[in-house]
Design an enzyme around this catalytic site. Sequence first.
Site, PDB file in Angstrom:
ATOM      1  N   LYS A  25     -13.982  -5.163   8.202  1.00 31.55           N
ATOM      2  CA  LYS A  25     -15.433  -5.723   8.319  1.00 31.55           C
ATOM      3  C   LYS A  25     -16.202  -5.217   7.327  1.00 31.55           C
ATOM      4  CE  LYS A  25     -19.186  -4.779  10.094  1.00 31.55           C
ATOM      5  NZ  LYS A  25     -20.051  -5.171   9.264  1.00 31.55           N
ATOM      6  N   GLU A  34     -16.134   9.216   7.294  1.00 32.62           N
ATOM      7  CA  GLU A  34     -16.805   9.737   6.165  1.00 32.62           C
ATOM      8  C   GLU A  34     -18.245   9.460   6.481  1.00 32.62           C
ATOM      9  OE1 GLU A  34     -18.983  10.719   3.362  1.00 32.62           O
ATOM     10  OE2 GLU A  34     -17.686   8.952   2.263  1.00 32.62           O
ATOM     11  N   CYS A  79     -23.059   8.905  -1.302  1.00 30.08           N
ATOM     12  CA  CYS A  79     -22.897   9.958  -0.166  1.00 30.08           C
ATOM     13  C   CYS A  79     -22.587  11.275  -1.144  1.00 30.08           C
ATOM     14  CB  CYS A  79     -21.612   9.897   0.790  1.00 30.08           C
ATOM     15  SG  CYS A  79     -20.210   9.796  -0.056  1.00 30.08           S
ATOM     16  N   GLU A  86     -31.386  12.515   4.726  1.00 35.87           N
ATOM     17  CA  GLU A  86     -30.610  11.903   3.717  1.00 35.87           C
ATOM     18  C   GLU A  86     -31.379  10.528   3.318  1.00 35.87           C
ATOM     19  OE1 GLU A  86     -25.968  10.348   2.751  1.00 35.87           O
ATOM     20  OE2 GLU A  86     -27.062   9.890   4.843  1.00 35.87           O
TER      21      GLU A  86
END
Length: 504
Positions: free
Chosen positions: A196, A273, A307, A402
């Site tokens: 997906k 992750e 990231c 973040e």
Amino acid sequence: MENLRKDIQSGLDVVIPPFVRDWLAAPKHHVIDGKFVASATSFETIYPGDGSVLATVSRGGKEEIDAAVAAAKQSFERGDWRCRSLDERCTALERLGALILEHLPVLALLESLDTGKPLRESFEGDIPRVARNFKFFAEFARQEGSACYPQGNTLHYSQREPLGVVALVTPWNLPLYLESWKLAPALAMGNSIVLKPSEWTPLTAAYFAEFLLPKVGIPSGVVNVVHGFGDGEAGEFLVSHPHVSAISFTGETQTGRAIMRSAAVGPTRLSFELGGKGASVVFADADLDKAAEVCTRAAFRNQGQICLASPRVFVEATCFEAFTEKLAARARNIKLGNPLNYQTEMGPLIGSTHFEKVKSYLSLLKAPARVWAGGETRSPGFYVEPTVVSGLPLDHAISCEEIFGPVVSVYPFKTENEVIEAVNATPYGLSASVWTRNGDRAHRVSNALRCGLVWVNAWFLRDLRVPFGGQKRSGLGREGGAFSLDFYSEWKSVSIQFSGEEAK
């Protein structure tokens, strides 16, 4: 294809060629058991450069996920792929790598259209890395041995076996790059897959499934692609499906938590992750020009939407002003603009929702903050200037959360212990860089930082054999080399006892 390659490298704004326009104009459907499957509803994917619609994509739900998992399960049980030899599977992966390079111009164009990242990054970085991922895992899997222990009249040996149906849920910032990072080892080990892609960036996955997969001899049902959203839709139904044996997810931490709750009923094997709030630590004895150059790249590559980005930069107080000015000067010189121009160095953010999120952080840049560069937005499109700011406390939202955008905050420090404590004072623990000419200091500080990856006098270096992943809220498990093969396979031990009779 060659004409497009020349157009991309010309340095002029690329005009989308007719064959790509025609492909974009046709609805993009799921690929289930080797067939195109449409849904009753659809969604639109947009070009971040101006907000225009690129393509219409089928919006999957429970029905499509059930069909895709069933196709993958049936293919797995028939042994269509898992019963092929490791060498045959790896040969198919090598063919995929070669095909990706043949289709490099169109894949790079589609990736930049869908994400807004500069075409140079897609053409020179992301798509070649996709090819490398397939080639690497083909080579690495072939070289992996297994244990064999003769013991008198008994022979003990071990072998890898595939898990079954694997769910791959991938993000929007490096779409095909991170899809290949999961697809390659999962296929090498003989699994069947339901992928997906992110609903924000479905195009390269659709192109890959339509034009590349059928050419390498991977049977239908082995790789299924279902487009759609997460909560209450395709993503949620996939990660909670009882016939899924493992889930590999790259994305934000909150989504990872939700997936973990869904997968707990299995229990299902997980690899996550997740988010990061990386840091660069610059000591006064470092090569400040090189550090400023690389820290600029670490902060602003892919609009800061990586990231592994380093949105926090800690600089030894004796060189703080000089270094921050070097960093800010480089940020001010970044060419922000049309991602379809090969000279562009930074493009727009992924879309309106994320753009508004990053803007909300920019609105917090008030005294005592000092803005050294950027701090503004540009339109049309979702452009944010590369921003360098100092003067923020360590508990400020920009310091702690973040942002996933082109905003870097700089902090002075005096001692090693002080900076180690500051870098570690975050729930994330993915990556960091240490800049110093002192080898002892580099070793001490690297060992003291609580994160999964540390670079010394560098950023974004990767050897695909070493473990990749984060500590704390930045992830669960590791990817890369044998770590990926371990995740996508089960070990079986076999012991054979011979009669011991002499030959007659």
